[in-house]
Design a protein around this motif. Sequence first.
Motif, PDB file in Angstrom:
ATOM      1  N   SER A 152      -9.558  20.204 -26.902  1.00 30.06           N
ATOM      2  CA  SER A 152      -9.816  19.124 -25.948  1.00 30.06           C
ATOM      3  C   SER A 152     -11.323  18.968 -25.749  1.00 30.06           C
ATOM      4  N   VAL A 153     -11.789  17.722 -25.754  1.00 27.82           N
ATOM      5  CA  VAL A 153     -13.210  17.437 -25.558  1.00 27.82           C
ATOM      6  C   VAL A 153     -13.379  16.565 -24.322  1.00 27.82           C
ATOM      7  N   VAL A 154     -14.179  17.034 -23.381  1.00 27.55           N
ATOM      8  CA  VAL A 154     -14.465  16.274 -22.151  1.00 27.55           C
ATOM      9  C   VAL A 154     -15.948  15.938 -22.139  1.00 27.55           C
ATOM     10  N   ARG A 155     -16.265  14.667 -22.029  1.00 24.49           N
ATOM     11  CA  ARG A 155     -17.670  14.252 -21.983  1.00 24.49           C
ATOM     12  C   ARG A 155     -18.159  14.216 -20.543  1.00 24.49           C
ATOM     13  N   LEU A 156     -19.232  14.950 -20.283  1.00 21.71           N
ATOM     14  CA  LEU A 156     -19.866  14.987 -18.962  1.00 21.71           C
ATOM     15  C   LEU A 156     -21.269  14.415 -19.121  1.00 21.71           C
ATOM     16  N   SER A 157     -21.401  13.124 -18.858  1.00 20.58           N
ATOM     17  CA  SER A 157     -22.655  12.434 -19.134  1.00 20.58           C
ATOM     18  C   SER A 157     -23.106  11.623 -17.932  1.00 20.58           C
ATOM     19  N   GLY A 158     -24.406  11.659 -17.672  1.00 21.17           N
ATOM     20  CA  GLY A 158     -24.978  10.843 -16.607  1.00 21.17           C
ATOM     21  C   GLY A 158     -25.424  11.654 -15.408  1.00 21.17           C
ATOM     22  N   VAL A 159     -25.955  10.945 -14.434  1.00 21.21           N
ATOM     23  CA  VAL A 159     -26.416  11.566 -13.188  1.00 21.21           C
ATOM     24  C   VAL A 159     -25.204  12.017 -12.383  1.00 21.21           C
ATOM     25  N   GLY A 198     -28.844  16.124 -14.051  1.00 22.05           N
ATOM     26  CA  GLY A 198     -28.542  16.740 -12.759  1.00 22.05           C
ATOM     27  C   GLY A 198     -28.183  15.727 -11.696  1.00 22.05           C
ATOM     28  N   GLY A 199     -28.279  16.153 -10.450  1.00 26.30           N
ATOM     29  CA  GLY A 199     -27.912  15.299  -9.325  1.00 26.30           C
ATOM     30  C   GLY A 199     -27.405  16.127  -8.168  1.00 26.30           C
ATOM     31  N   SER A 200     -26.290  15.729  -7.605  1.00 27.32           N
ATOM     32  CA  SER A 200     -25.735  16.367  -6.414  1.00 27.32           C
ATOM     33  C   SER A 200     -25.326  17.814  -6.671  1.00 27.32           C
ATOM     34  N   PRO A 201     -25.849  18.772  -5.891  1.00 31.04           N
ATOM     35  CA  PRO A 201     -25.419  20.158  -6.053  1.00 31.04           C
ATOM     36  C   PRO A 201     -23.955  20.370  -5.678  1.00 31.04           C
ATOM     37  N   VAL A 202     -23.460  19.602  -4.709  1.00 30.65           N
ATOM     38  CA  VAL A 202     -22.064  19.748  -4.300  1.00 30.65           C
ATOM     39  C   VAL A 202     -21.121  19.275  -5.409  1.00 30.65           C
ATOM     40  N   GLN A 203     -21.394  18.089  -5.965  1.00 32.72           N
ATOM     41  CA  GLN A 203     -20.540  17.582  -7.043  1.00 32.72           C
ATOM     42  C   GLN A 203     -20.630  18.475  -8.278  1.00 32.72           C
ATOM     43  N   ILE A 223     -16.196  25.892 -24.171  1.00 35.24           N
ATOM     44  CA  ILE A 223     -17.439  25.900 -24.947  1.00 35.24           C
ATOM     45  C   ILE A 223     -18.210  24.626 -24.624  1.00 35.24           C
ATOM     46  N   ALA A 224     -19.479  24.769 -24.270  1.00 40.32           N
ATOM     47  CA  ALA A 224     -20.314  23.609 -23.940  1.00 40.32           C
ATOM     48  C   ALA A 224     -21.281  23.313 -25.071  1.00 40.32           C
ATOM     49  N   PHE A 225     -21.430  22.024 -25.366  1.00 39.63           N
ATOM     50  CA  PHE A 225     -22.424  21.561 -26.334  1.00 39.63           C
ATOM     51  C   PHE A 225     -23.326  20.570 -25.624  1.00 39.63           C
ATOM     52  N   VAL A 226     -24.622  20.881 -25.580  1.00 38.40           N
ATOM     53  CA  VAL A 226     -25.586  20.052 -24.870  1.00 38.40           C
ATOM     54  C   VAL A 226     -26.210  19.054 -25.839  1.00 38.40           C
ATOM     55  N   GLU A 227     -26.300  17.810 -25.395  1.00 39.65           N
ATOM     56  CA  GLU A 227     -26.957  16.787 -26.199  1.00 39.65           C
ATOM     57  C   GLU A 227     -28.413  16.642 -25.745  1.00 39.65           C
ATOM     58  N   ASP A 228     -28.773  15.537 -25.107  1.00 41.01           N
ATOM     59  CA  ASP A 228     -30.171  15.321 -24.730  1.00 41.01           C
ATOM     60  C   ASP A 228     -30.676  16.337 -23.706  1.00 41.01           C
ATOM     61  N   VAL A 229     -29.898  16.532 -22.651  1.00 40.80           N
ATOM     62  CA  VAL A 229     -30.396  17.368 -21.568  1.00 40.80           C
ATOM     63  C   VAL A 229     -29.252  17.979 -20.767  1.00 40.80           C
ATOM     64  N   ALA A 230     -29.448  19.211 -20.350  1.00 40.57           N
ATOM     65  CA  ALA A 230     -28.583  19.849 -19.355  1.00 40.57           C
ATOM     66  C   ALA A 230     -29.541  20.529 -18.381  1.00 40.57           C
ATOM     67  N   ALA A 231     -30.002  19.748 -17.426  1.00 33.63           N
ATOM     68  CA  ALA A 231     -31.009  20.231 -16.486  1.00 33.63           C
ATOM     69  C   ALA A 231     -30.464  20.169 -15.071  1.00 33.63           C
ATOM     70  N   SER A 232     -30.919  21.100 -14.245  1.00 32.79           N
ATOM     71  CA  SER A 232     -30.502  21.160 -12.848  1.00 32.79           C
ATOM     72  C   SER A 232     -28.973  21.184 -12.772  1.00 32.79           C
ATOM     73  N   GLY A 271     -26.909  19.494 -14.375  1.00 32.70           N
ATOM     74  CA  GLY A 271     -26.369  19.457 -15.733  1.00 32.70           C
ATOM     75  C   GLY A 271     -26.238  20.842 -16.315  1.00 32.70           C
ATOM     76  N   TYR A 272     -27.217  21.710 -16.018  1.00 31.89           N
ATOM     77  CA  TYR A 272     -27.108  23.088 -16.492  1.00 31.89           C
ATOM     78  C   TYR A 272     -26.047  23.844 -15.694  1.00 31.89           C
ATOM     79  N   TRP A 273     -25.874  23.499 -14.422  1.00 33.09           N
ATOM     80  CA  TRP A 273     -24.791  24.102 -13.624  1.00 33.09           C
ATOM     81  C   TRP A 273     -23.451  23.884 -14.332  1.00 33.09           C
ATOM     82  N   LEU A 274     -23.228  22.644 -14.809  1.00 37.49           N
ATOM     83  CA  LEU A 274     -21.984  22.344 -15.527  1.00 37.49           C
ATOM     84  C   LEU A 274     -21.884  23.159 -16.814  1.00 37.49           C
ATOM     85  N   ALA A 275     -22.977  23.249 -17.555  1.00 38.39           N
ATOM     86  CA  ALA A 275     -22.964  24.011 -18.800  1.00 38.39           C
ATOM     87  C   ALA A 275     -22.641  25.481 -18.540  1.00 38.39           C
TER      88      ALA A 275
END
Length: 265
Positions: free
Chosen positions: A15-22, A60-65, A85-94, A96-100
Amino acid sequence: MIKYLPFLASRPTVSVVRLSGVIGGRTRGGLNDSGIGPAIDKAFNRGKPAAVVLEISSPGGSPVQSSLIGARIRRLADEKNIPVIAFVEDVAASGGYWLAAAADEIYADPSSVLGSIGVISASFGADEFIQRHGVERRVYTAGQSKSMLDPFRPEKPEDVARLKQLLEDIHGNFIDHVTARRGSKLAPDTDLFTGEVWLAKRATELGLIDGIGHLRPMIKQRFGDKVKFNRYGTKKGLLSRFGAQIIGDAVDSIEERAAYARFGL
């Protein structure tokens, strides 16, 4: 009646879930738990996936979300005993890294930007501007802290101290999450929680990710060439698909571009 034959075994599925955006609850195009939650649930519950892959590109974005989405992923992974398993594309910051970090393993492109393990609050001060233009600010509250950090009034040291304490507490939660998820993989005697960002090679050396690699070749190498990819994500509403929210979507796009621009993207 056809009996089970070993050589007719079904193909493994991932299964692949895309987590993209703010990450946040305000913008329609952003990531939030209520929006992406159903897709994550389906990714774990439909069929018997050999793994769930997170395809991440978020500044990144909301710490609660971020926490809610990450907690949902971990809860389902533990209940179903399915590796993530996480695969990062352009950025996983703040955030975004929490999700990773909710994944069991993290991989990225050599030029992916990762980290920014910190918390930020930005505002403005316009008290001198409105005074200069003869504008009188009228605010009435019940509770002495209700108008804390009002941008149209002079900044108060006690309000700044209160805000900094809130940011420190949220930062502590972020640090606890990364430490719990990455554990002994993190480089010792290195301060990884200053808000700094790194490219994938350095992030691997620091233990923030497990290596450099791309989704399809790595998953095929692990589960075989015949692995089947099932994709899950949020669906746009009918009005949105036909352009009925053009103005709102344009504003959201500007805000998202500003978030990505912080990382040179």
